[in-house]
Design a protein around this motif. Sequence first.
Motif, PDB file in Angstrom:
ATOM      1  N   SER A   7       1.954   9.670  -5.599  1.00 17.78           N
ATOM      2  CA  SER A   7       0.692   9.231  -5.037  1.00 17.78           C
ATOM      3  C   SER A   7      -0.391  10.300  -5.083  1.00 17.78           C
ATOM      4  O   SER A   7      -1.383  10.173  -5.456  1.00 17.78           O
ATOM      5  CB  SER A   7       0.867   8.699  -3.877  1.00 17.78           C
ATOM      6  N   ILE A   8       0.146  11.584  -4.923  1.00 15.92           N
ATOM      7  CA  ILE A   8      -0.806  12.690  -4.868  1.00 15.92           C
ATOM      8  C   ILE A   8      -1.046  13.020  -6.286  1.00 15.92           C
ATOM      9  O   ILE A   8      -2.356  13.092  -6.640  1.00 15.92           O
ATOM     10  CB  ILE A   8      -0.095  14.074  -4.249  1.00 15.92           C
ATOM     11  N   ARG A  66       9.747  -0.755  -5.881  1.00 19.09           N
ATOM     12  CA  ARG A  66       9.972  -1.711  -4.807  1.00 19.09           C
ATOM     13  C   ARG A  66       8.819  -2.405  -4.640  1.00 19.09           C
ATOM     14  O   ARG A  66       7.730  -2.276  -4.973  1.00 19.09           O
ATOM     15  CB  ARG A  66      10.330  -0.335  -3.618  1.00 19.09           C
ATOM     16  N   GLN A  67       9.427  -3.565  -3.756  1.00  8.91           N
ATOM     17  CA  GLN A  67       8.103  -4.420  -3.320  1.00  8.91           C
ATOM     18  C   GLN A  67       7.335  -3.934  -2.184  1.00  8.91           C
ATOM     19  O   GLN A  67       6.295  -4.432  -2.136  1.00  8.91           O
ATOM     20  CB  GLN A  67       8.862  -5.725  -3.115  1.00  8.91           C
ATOM     21  N   GLU A  68       8.073  -2.937  -1.639  1.00 11.45           N
ATOM     22  CA  GLU A  68       7.080  -2.335  -0.669  1.00 11.45           C
ATOM     23  C   GLU A  68       7.121  -0.813  -0.914  1.00 11.45           C
ATOM     24  O   GLU A  68       8.244  -0.102  -0.754  1.00 11.45           O
ATOM     25  CB  GLU A  68       7.636  -2.611   1.001  1.00 11.45           C
ATOM     26  N   ILE A  69       6.157  -0.169  -0.850  1.00  5.70           N
ATOM     27  CA  ILE A  69       5.812   1.545  -1.039  1.00  5.70           C
ATOM     28  C   ILE A  69       6.530   2.097   0.204  1.00  5.70           C
ATOM     29  O   ILE A  69       6.042   1.617   1.237  1.00  5.70           O
ATOM     30  CB  ILE A  69       4.521   1.887  -1.090  1.00  5.70           C
ATOM     31  N   GLY A  70       7.225   3.046   0.342  1.00  2.98           N
ATOM     32  CA  GLY A  70       7.730   3.811   1.504  1.00  2.98           C
ATOM     33  C   GLY A  70       8.976   3.430   1.984  1.00  2.98           C
ATOM     34  O   GLY A  70       9.485   3.660   2.853  1.00  2.98           O
ATOM     35  N   VAL A 113       4.949   4.299   6.654  1.00  2.00           N
ATOM     36  CA  VAL A 113       3.415   4.148   6.796  1.00  2.00           C
ATOM     37  C   VAL A 113       2.866   5.508   6.152  1.00  2.00           C
ATOM     38  O   VAL A 113       1.813   5.254   5.454  1.00  2.00           O
ATOM     39  CB  VAL A 113       2.946   4.464   8.441  1.00  2.00           C
ATOM     40  N   PHE A 114       3.241   6.518   6.083  1.00  2.00           N
ATOM     41  CA  PHE A 114       2.651   7.841   5.205  1.00  2.00           C
ATOM     42  C   PHE A 114       2.817   7.472   3.867  1.00  2.00           C
ATOM     43  O   PHE A 114       1.728   7.828   3.221  1.00  2.00           O
ATOM     44  CB  PHE A 114       3.518   9.067   5.579  1.00  2.00           C
ATOM     45  N   ASP A 115       3.735   7.137   3.194  1.00  2.00           N
ATOM     46  CA  ASP A 115       3.575   6.919   1.783  1.00  2.00           C
ATOM     47  C   ASP A 115       2.696   5.686   1.406  1.00  2.00           C
ATOM     48  O   ASP A 115       2.186   5.925   0.339  1.00  2.00           O
ATOM     49  CB  ASP A 115       5.087   6.478   1.246  1.00  2.00           C
ATOM     50  N   ARG A 116       2.579   4.715   2.326  1.00  2.02           N
ATOM     51  CA  ARG A 116       1.660   3.721   2.007  1.00  2.02           C
ATOM     52  C   ARG A 116       0.309   4.062   1.812  1.00  2.02           C
ATOM     53  O   ARG A 116      -0.802   4.045   1.318  1.00  2.02           O
ATOM     54  CB  ARG A 116       1.608   2.443   2.792  1.00  2.02           C
ATOM     55  N   HIS A 117      -0.091   5.019   3.056  1.00  5.10           N
ATOM     56  CA  HIS A 117      -1.405   5.750   3.152  1.00  5.10           C
ATOM     57  C   HIS A 117      -1.710   6.588   1.739  1.00  5.10           C
ATOM     58  O   HIS A 117      -2.897   6.279   1.513  1.00  5.10           O
ATOM     59  CB  HIS A 117      -1.199   6.801   4.420  1.00  5.10           C
ATOM     60  N   LEU A 118      -0.823   7.260   1.450  1.00  3.97           N
ATOM     61  CA  LEU A 118      -1.054   8.186   0.253  1.00  3.97           C
ATOM     62  C   LEU A 118      -1.296   7.076  -1.089  1.00  3.97           C
ATOM     63  O   LEU A 118      -2.248   7.590  -1.847  1.00  3.97           O
ATOM     64  CB  LEU A 118       0.188   9.026  -0.014  1.00  3.97           C
ATOM     65  N   ALA A 119      -0.508   6.214  -1.043  1.00  3.48           N
ATOM     66  CA  ALA A 119      -0.663   4.962  -2.194  1.00  3.48           C
ATOM     67  C   ALA A 119      -2.137   4.553  -2.150  1.00  3.48           C
ATOM     68  O   ALA A 119      -3.037   4.359  -3.105  1.00  3.48           O
ATOM     69  CB  ALA A 119       0.309   3.968  -2.201  1.00  3.48           C
TER      70      ALA A 119
END
Length: 389
Positions: A14-15, A33-37, A98-104
């Motif tokens: 994501s970065i 995956r169907q959900e990031i993170g 939550v963090f991984d989705r935020h970065l995406a």
Amino acid sequence: MYDVVVIGAGPGGSIAAKTAAEKGLSVLLVEKRQEIGTPVRCAEGVSKEAIARFVDIDKKWIAAEVVGARIYSPDGTEIVMAEEMAGNEVGYVLERKVFDRHLARLAAKAGADVIVKTTATGIKRKEDGTVEVSLRRMGEEYSVDTKIVIGADGVESRVGKWAGIDTTLKLSEIESCVQYLMTGIDFDPEYCYFWLGNEIAPGGYIWLFPKGEDAANVGIGVLPSLAKKSPKEYLDSFIKEHFDGGEIVEVVAGGVPVKGPVETAVADNVMLVGDAARHADPITGGGIANAMRGGYFAGCVAAEAVEKGDYSAKFLRKYDELWKNDFGKTLHRNKILQQKLLKMDDKTLNKLAKSIAGCNLKEMSVRKIVMELIKHNPRLLWDIKGLFV
């Protein structure tokens, strides 16, 4: 035709996508995956500096903030280290979901296209010097064209194999890990905990990372080449002794590469970041900070390559230079230290811990700590002094 296709929407991917999009490139970020993170395959600890370098801090993805680390030798000798001295894995404990989705989302906000539940099934370099990336999404096969592929597809990276990059892992170069999210256990939520010892975690260690007042990630990493039991058996024995009565509310398992720096993380049209590039720390197994740094460097080099119209391995080796001159030196040093630590028995680990247990580690740099260890244990550690002077 995309300028960049990033495969894998972890922190590194994501970065990379965010950086490339911010520099004006057309970017596609692909997550299988169907959900990031999710599912989380990480202890979730990271230093505050590592996060603040790339993203504004938001408390919604911080589960706990710690002030230091408590490290225990096999006989229970305790060493307390301040947060800033404890390395890349101590400071914040994240909510990776939550963090991984935020970065995406930040990557998407910068202009990247993001697709989930989509698997990359191959790459093919075309005669015009670009790449066709084959994708499968909910049974549908299709492809996209791109100039550059950034592989952020984790420890089992297929992008590296497709591109011919040697990221082979021996059994002695991958930590086998199991982690429980536990509640109902007693610990100080202001500290991360680490337990060392060949009897409890051969080739690795047991950790506890707080996730609030009454919950924590309790996990283990062991080297299968040294272990006599499965990591779950080692962890269950430890928990029975230390946290009997606690409840396990989540289980995760996976592998962490502890290979040390690879010779190259690039090929024609391709760069690898994070676990795909074996960028996890050989001693701690931590990888979030290095993945984000690598992702940033890959995004920057992709922008330069597109501007020059040169996607060759020769040009992309600028990426190798950047990560090697940044965290690559620490990877190299810690690989040597890891090999030294693996040769130490529990009696030696106890002796090292006792020699610095009385020092005020809050006022010492890592270099001074190591020099103190060498002063008290010259026969054991003299041959590594060159790594710190």
